[in-house]
Design an enzyme around this catalytic site. Sequence first.
Site, mmCIF file in Angstrom:
data_model
loop_
_atom_site.group_PDB
_atom_site.id
_atom_site.type_symbol
_atom_site.label_atom_id
_atom_site.label_comp_id
_atom_site.label_asym_id
_atom_site.label_seq_id
_atom_site.Cartn_x
_atom_site.Cartn_y
_atom_site.Cartn_z
ATOM 1 N N CYS A 1 0.856 -1.181 0.000
ATOM 2 C CA CYS A 1 0.000 0.000 0.000
ATOM 3 C C CYS A 1 0.895 1.233 0.000
ATOM 4 C CB CYS A 1 -0.901 -0.007 1.234
ATOM 5 S SG CYS A 1 -1.842 1.522 1.476
ATOM 6 N N CYS B 1 -1.042 -10.294 -7.420
ATOM 7 C CA CYS B 1 -1.476 -11.441 -6.617
ATOM 8 C C CYS B 1 -1.551 -10.959 -5.168
ATOM 9 C CB CYS B 1 -0.484 -12.592 -6.774
ATOM 10 S SG CYS B 1 -0.961 -14.101 -5.924
#
Length: 308
Positions: free
Chosen positions: A110, A134
């Site tokens: 993030c 993924c």
Amino acid sequence: MKYTSLFTVLLVLMTACGWSQNDKQNTKMNKLTDFEEYVILNKGTERPNTGLYNNHFEGGTYVCRKCEAPLYNSEDKFESHCGWPSFDDEINGAVKRKTDADGRRTEILCANCDAHLGHVFIGERLTAKNTRHCVNSVSMKFVPSLNGKEQKVVLAGGDFKGLQFFLAQIPGIVRTKAGFVGTGSEKPTYESVQSGEGNYVMAVEILYAPEKIAFDDVIRIFMEVHDPTTPNQQGTDMGSQYRSVIYYNTEAQKETAQEVIQELEAKDVKVTTTLEELPSFVEAAENYQDYYFRSAEGPKNHSYTKRF
């Protein structure tokens, strides 16, 4: 039956767990479970085909579980058959990349709070963008795009943690909340209701899309993911707080639920589930929401049993 199997769908509950400040901006930081810390902070990986969002394809936005910054749009999610949620694009500026500790793979994090998401792979030719993010389900929350046509029902059948685990996986059920139904002088907590204090029942509030799943199929699945034949008991959990109840919102829901119960009783199943008008629903604390998707454990007293 209009459904064929249980697939992972969605669950998001945007409840504040606490406030913190990182080095980039003021932002909410959610308290993490031990398993979430293992994945998000210590760069672990959830087991394949176990995450809530692996086979989930509802419309909405996936946000960071730690800080709730938007990460991925649902239109960029695709079925890769790898065992983890896969996206071929991210929201602009939401995800950053760095070389993994193994020196071979590329880690994705993030961009707002550095939460570990998973890895990105290029060149697999699975989509036109030739990219696969993924991502661990436990690293994300899902915020659904609602159309205003969704309907609610509250179902009770044992400890809500196990019941929510199964109900949240049903295609067409767009949101679930674990909580309590009943009345009492004190606000219920998991510990107080578990001990039998007050007049509360553990339950799960469901928001479902009628255009995707009919109410009778919601009830049929409910009857298959808990045991409706044991009064005041679900597995090793015993007490009136664990009884089986369908809390309807409309007379139409009541009539449909009665028909499903009669259908089951015609199969010589002795149903103890009661039909009651919903008095009130109190949402449980955030650390009990989505519990078994946020831990390495599995449900202890709930399982799927085909009954129809």
